[in-house]
Motif scaffolding. Structure first.
Motif, mmCIF file in Angstrom:
data_model
loop_
_atom_site.group_PDB
_atom_site.id
_atom_site.type_symbol
_atom_site.label_atom_id
_atom_site.label_comp_id
_atom_site.label_asym_id
_atom_site.label_seq_id
_atom_site.Cartn_x
_atom_site.Cartn_y
_atom_site.Cartn_z
ATOM 1 N N LYS A 37 -40.742 -53.569 36.534
ATOM 2 C CA LYS A 37 -41.353 -54.538 36.997
ATOM 3 C C LYS A 37 -40.718 -55.484 37.625
ATOM 4 O O LYS A 37 -39.621 -56.003 37.155
ATOM 5 C CB LYS A 37 -41.989 -55.229 35.540
ATOM 6 C CG LYS A 37 -43.135 -56.328 35.644
ATOM 7 C CD LYS A 37 -43.534 -56.758 34.388
ATOM 8 C CE LYS A 37 -44.651 -57.966 34.738
ATOM 9 N NZ LYS A 37 -45.071 -58.342 33.646
ATOM 10 N N ASP A 38 -41.153 -56.028 38.874
ATOM 11 C CA ASP A 38 -40.510 -57.014 39.725
ATOM 12 C C ASP A 38 -41.512 -58.279 39.364
ATOM 13 O O ASP A 38 -42.506 -58.242 39.933
ATOM 14 C CB ASP A 38 -40.455 -56.561 40.982
ATOM 15 C CG ASP A 38 -39.513 -55.444 41.000
ATOM 16 O OD1 ASP A 38 -38.286 -55.783 41.450
ATOM 17 O OD2 ASP A 38 -39.861 -54.165 40.840
ATOM 18 N N SER A 39 -40.873 -59.306 38.948
ATOM 19 C CA SER A 39 -41.569 -60.591 38.729
ATOM 20 C C SER A 39 -40.753 -61.849 38.805
ATOM 21 O O SER A 39 -39.775 -61.819 38.025
ATOM 22 C CB SER A 39 -42.555 -60.448 37.732
ATOM 23 O OG SER A 39 -43.197 -61.691 37.275
ATOM 24 N N GLY A 40 -41.082 -62.685 39.652
ATOM 25 C CA GLY A 40 -40.284 -64.243 39.813
ATOM 26 C C GLY A 40 -38.974 -63.840 40.020
ATOM 27 O O GLY A 40 -38.049 -64.708 39.475
ATOM 28 N N GLY A 41 -38.433 -63.197 40.918
ATOM 29 C CA GLY A 41 -37.222 -62.825 41.360
ATOM 30 C C GLY A 41 -36.326 -61.920 40.488
ATOM 31 O O GLY A 41 -35.202 -61.706 40.526
ATOM 32 N N GLU A 42 -36.996 -61.491 39.273
ATOM 33 C CA GLU A 42 -36.216 -60.766 38.438
ATOM 34 C C GLU A 42 -37.022 -59.198 38.301
ATOM 35 O O GLU A 42 -38.099 -58.909 38.589
ATOM 36 C CB GLU A 42 -36.562 -61.076 36.822
ATOM 37 C CG GLU A 42 -35.937 -60.310 35.847
ATOM 38 C CD GLU A 42 -36.098 -60.840 34.436
ATOM 39 O OE1 GLU A 42 -34.820 -61.343 33.701
ATOM 40 O OE2 GLU A 42 -37.213 -60.520 33.980
#
Length: 210
Positions: A37-42
């Motif tokens: 999962k890629d979300s908010g730069g993480e």
């Protein structure tokens, strides 16, 4: 093998990739399933290694903030089980490390930390290639009419070859309950990854809770 062709399918960055993906590949020693999962730069990544023959199942969890690795956590389900956890600060410096075997806590050596960093980057690069190649992992319970009740509740008919179908049915014939199957789908075709008596759906990550 199809897995090799799938890995080679990586090309330029594609911004249309979904934030949550599941993929995998067949390695020399066993099957690897990857959720990401890629979300908010993480970037949050979970890999499950299942050996073909002998050995222990291993779950490995990684987190990156941008390109900086912030977490490595391993659970090796051997006898005794082993748990490893390492955290890194925003400069990439080690801030916490611990290895626990059979309730006994130990420190990790610098060589071990370097190896875990290397493996983390390897699995992320592999995940990048699989996502770009549109290699998708599907899992579910096998049904009598050669369909699968997926973990998402769909009924699908995997486009697997005769050898794969016969392998599943041999396993099913020796099981009193529906066996679980995991397979890969890509533009290059479909490939059976795993057949097992355990319920893959019981612990499969979902986007909402990952």
């Amino acid at each position: 093998m199809l897995a090799g062709a799938l890995l080679l399918a990586a090309c330029s960055h594609d911004s249309s990739l979904p934030p949550f993906t599941a993929s995998g590949f067949a390695g020399d020693q066993g099957a690897v399933r990857i959720w990401r999962k890629d979300s908010g730069g993480e970037t949050h990544l979970l890999s499950a290694f299942s050996p073909w023959h002998h050995g222990n199942t291993t779950l490995a969890e990684y987190r990156w903030q941008g390109d900086a690795l912030t977490l490595v956590e391993l659970n090796i389900y051997g006898t005794p089980p082993e748990h490893i956890r390492a955290r890194f600060d925003d400069r990439g410096e080690l801030s916490f490390m611990q290895r626990e075997v059979d309730g006994q806590k130990q420190q990790l050596s610098s060589d071990q930390i370097a190896l875990y960093r290397y493996r983390a980057e390897q699995i992320r690069q592999t995940s990048d290639a699989l996502r770009q190649g549109r290699v998708v992992l599907r899992q579910g319970r096998w049904q009598a009419n050669r369909t699968v009740q997926t973990c998402e509740g769909e009924t699908v008919k995997p486009d697997l070859d005769v050898y794969a179908l016969e392998r599943i049915e041999r396993r099913q014939n020796h099981s009193s309950a529906a066996v679980s199957v995991a397979w890969l789908e890509a533009p290059e075709g479909a490939q059976l990854l795993l057949v097992a008596n355990e319920d893959f759906c019981r612990w499969q990550p979902t986007e909402k809770h990952f």
